[in-house]
Design an enzyme around this catalytic site. Structure first.
Site, PDB file in Angstrom:
ATOM      1  N   GLY A 174       1.683   1.852  10.695  1.00  0.00           N
ATOM      2  CA  GLY A 174       2.578   3.003  10.616  1.00  0.00           C
ATOM      3  C   GLY A 174       3.188   3.391  11.949  1.00  0.00           C
ATOM      4  O   GLY A 174       3.761   4.470  12.090  1.00  0.00           O
ATOM      5  N   GLU A 200      -5.922  -5.665   9.991  1.00  0.00           N
ATOM      6  CA  GLU A 200      -4.960  -4.609  10.294  1.00  0.00           C
ATOM      7  C   GLU A 200      -5.319  -3.947  11.627  1.00  0.00           C
ATOM      8  O   GLU A 200      -6.147  -3.028  11.658  1.00  0.00           O
ATOM      9  CB  GLU A 200      -4.984  -3.553   9.190  1.00  0.00           C
ATOM     10  CG  GLU A 200      -4.568  -4.073   7.831  1.00  0.00           C
ATOM     11  CD  GLU A 200      -3.860  -3.006   7.008  1.00  0.00           C
ATOM     12  OE1 GLU A 200      -2.761  -3.301   6.538  1.00  0.00           O
ATOM     13  OE2 GLU A 200      -4.385  -1.904   6.861  1.00  0.00           O
ATOM     14  N   SER A 231       2.847  -2.609  10.234  1.00  0.00           N
ATOM     15  CA  SER A 231       4.306  -2.585  10.472  1.00  0.00           C
ATOM     16  C   SER A 231       4.988  -3.904  10.135  1.00  0.00           C
ATOM     17  O   SER A 231       5.962  -4.292  10.784  1.00  0.00           O
ATOM     18  CB  SER A 231       4.608  -2.163  11.914  1.00  0.00           C
ATOM     19  OG  SER A 231       4.097  -0.859  12.165  1.00  0.00           O
ATOM     20  N   HIS A 252      -9.604   0.904   4.374  1.00  0.00           N
ATOM     21  CA  HIS A 252      -8.348   1.038   5.126  1.00  0.00           C
ATOM     22  C   HIS A 252      -8.606   1.925   6.345  1.00  0.00           C
ATOM     23  O   HIS A 252      -9.413   2.854   6.288  1.00  0.00           O
ATOM     24  CB  HIS A 252      -7.265   1.650   4.229  1.00  0.00           C
ATOM     25  CG  HIS A 252      -5.908   1.616   4.847  1.00  0.00           C
ATOM     26  ND1 HIS A 252      -5.491   2.552   5.765  1.00  0.00           N
ATOM     27  CD2 HIS A 252      -4.883   0.734   4.700  1.00  0.00           C
ATOM     28  CE1 HIS A 252      -4.257   2.251   6.144  1.00  0.00           C
ATOM     29  NE2 HIS A 252      -3.865   1.152   5.514  1.00  0.00           N
ATOM     30  N   GLU A 293      -7.052   4.290   7.571  1.00  0.00           N
ATOM     31  CA  GLU A 293      -6.854   5.733   7.341  1.00  0.00           C
ATOM     32  C   GLU A 293      -8.078   6.335   6.662  1.00  0.00           C
ATOM     33  O   GLU A 293      -8.430   7.492   6.902  1.00  0.00           O
ATOM     34  CB  GLU A 293      -5.566   5.962   6.525  1.00  0.00           C
ATOM     35  CG  GLU A 293      -4.326   5.716   7.381  1.00  0.00           C
ATOM     36  CD  GLU A 293      -3.101   5.241   6.627  1.00  0.00           C
ATOM     37  OE1 GLU A 293      -3.036   5.388   5.393  1.00  0.00           O
ATOM     38  OE2 GLU A 293      -2.197   4.698   7.297  1.00  0.00           O
ATOM     39  N   LYS A 308       0.129   4.201  -0.223  1.00  0.00           N
ATOM     40  CA  LYS A 308      -0.527   5.383   0.375  1.00  0.00           C
ATOM     41  C   LYS A 308      -0.328   6.589  -0.555  1.00  0.00           C
ATOM     42  O   LYS A 308      -0.306   6.419  -1.762  1.00  0.00           O
ATOM     43  CB  LYS A 308      -0.003   5.636   1.787  1.00  0.00           C
ATOM     44  CG  LYS A 308       0.003   4.365   2.645  1.00  0.00           C
ATOM     45  CD  LYS A 308       0.169   4.636   4.105  1.00  0.00           C
ATOM     46  CE  LYS A 308       0.392   3.315   4.843  1.00  0.00           C
ATOM     47  NZ  LYS A 308      -0.047   3.349   6.227  1.00  0.00           N
ATOM     48  N   ASN A 342       0.876  -1.175   0.000  1.00  0.00           N
ATOM     49  CA  ASN A 342       0.000   0.000   0.000  1.00  0.00           C
ATOM     50  C   ASN A 342       0.907   1.217   0.000  1.00  0.00           C
ATOM     51  O   ASN A 342       1.489   1.560   1.025  1.00  0.00           O
ATOM     52  CB  ASN A 342      -0.892  -0.016   1.260  1.00  0.00           C
ATOM     53  CG  ASN A 342      -1.705   1.266   1.395  1.00  0.00           C
ATOM     54  OD1 ASN A 342      -1.835   2.021   0.430  1.00  0.00           O
ATOM     55  ND2 ASN A 342      -2.245   1.515   2.575  1.00  0.00           N
TER      56      ASN A 342
HETATM   57  C1  PEP Z   1      -0.996  -0.200   5.679  1.00  0.00           C
HETATM   58  O1  PEP Z   1      -0.932   0.915   5.218  1.00  0.00           O
HETATM   59  O2  PEP Z   1      -1.919  -0.963   5.362  1.00  0.00           O
HETATM   60  C2  PEP Z   1       0.037  -0.632   6.633  1.00  0.00           C
HETATM   61  C3  PEP Z   1      -0.049  -1.823   7.186  1.00  0.00           C
HETATM   62  O3  PEP Z   1       1.039   0.271   6.883  1.00  0.00           O
HETATM   63  P1  PEP Z   1       2.430  -0.048   7.641  1.00  0.00           P
HETATM   64  O4  PEP Z   1       2.972  -1.318   7.043  1.00  0.00           O
HETATM   65  O5  PEP Z   1       3.280   1.141   7.339  1.00  0.00           O
HETATM   66  O6  PEP Z   1       2.104  -0.204   9.084  1.00  0.00           O
END
Ligand code: PEP
Length: 257
Positions: free
Chosen positions: A178, A172, A218, A100, A102, A17, A15
């Site tokens: 993040g 998630e 992460s 997601h 976000e 972003k 992703n």
């Molecule tokens: C994501 O954006 O779905 C995500 C898991 O981000 P990160 O790996 O940076 O935590």
């Protein structure tokens, strides 16, 4: 005995972003392609809308697939700033991230709109990657099960078993996205199994066993192997580490074992 996990193909999806201009997209994809060439998992890059066409062109004659990061639920009309499923498809996307955290946190995404977007994506022949997961205080209050079960029930409402098996679910935990804080492999397994059990209650065990359920939060070159080795964890949705080809390559390698 063949484990159910071996019947499912893991998906490693990046992703990106709000990162990479169209001009920068081709260069990163060029670095990712050789890392995906002999992978025993599906590799997807979910790029910004403006990079989809150039990404689709760049992955030609490679196994890498292109995805988007959101989709609107209506086919067309007065929805300024939105993008339809048909537009994504024609631009070259095969996957789309929906719901997601976000989007839920900053853009008012709800389970109702996640459900509508998922149906629109399926109708257009896109593979939805539906994101679910609890907030930190929900985990601390010991209601992860309730939160994730509710999301699964609402996000899949009115979706047939045949369509459900085409959906990818990304577990998630919001506190791990993040933040550098990864769920332990036991926490990831427990939540992914919970999601599979909820899908089994809705659609039966056979359908539930066919659904790809990723972990996201992460995930990186150092922790991916332990996470993706778990029985119900079928790959990952990766943010930060997907922008560094070498790290993304290590995650692809881990999922190919
Ligand atoms: C994501 O954006 O779905 C995500 C898991 O981000 P990160 O790996 O940076 O935590």
């Amino acid at each position: 005995m063949i484990m159910k996990k071996e019947l499912r193909k893991a998906i490693i999806a990046g992703n990106w972003k709000m990162n990479k201009t169209p001009g920068e997209t081709g260069a990163l994809i060029k670095e990712i392609i050789p890392l995906a060439m002999n992978a025993d998992c599906t590799v997807v890059v979910c790029v910004p809308f403006t990079s989809i066409a150039v990404a689709a062109e760049s992955v030609k004659s490679s196994p890498v697939k292109v995805g988007a990061q959101n989709v609107h639920f209506e086919a067309s009309g007065a929805f300024t700033g939105e993008i339809s499923a048909a537009m994504l498809k024609e631009a070259g996307a095969e996957y789309v991230i929906i719901g997601h955290s976000e989007r839920r946190q900053y853009f008012g995404e709800t389970d109702e709109t996640v459900n509508k977007r998922t149906k629109a994506a399926l109708e257009a022949g896109l593979t939805p990657i539906v994101c679910v997961g609890e907030l930190l205080w929900e985990r601390e209050a010991d209601i992860t099960d309730e939160v994730v079960s509710r999301q699964i029930k609402l996000d899949f409402a009115g979706i047939s078993a045949a369509d459900a098996s085409k959906i990818v679910v990304a577990y998630e935990p919001v506190w791990a996205i993040g933040t550098g804080k990864t769920a332990t492999s036991e926490q990831a397994q427990e939540a992914c199994k919970l999601i599979r059990d909820r899908l089994a209650a809705l659609y039966g065990r056979k359908t539930a066993d066919s659904v790809t359920i990723q972990y996201g939060g992460s995930m990186n070159a150092g922790n991916a192997a332990e996470l993706v080795a778990k029985e119900d964890v079928d790959g990952g949705l990766i943010g930060g580490a997907s922008l560094k080809a070498a790290d993304f390559g290590e995650i692809i390698k881990a999922a190919s074992k």
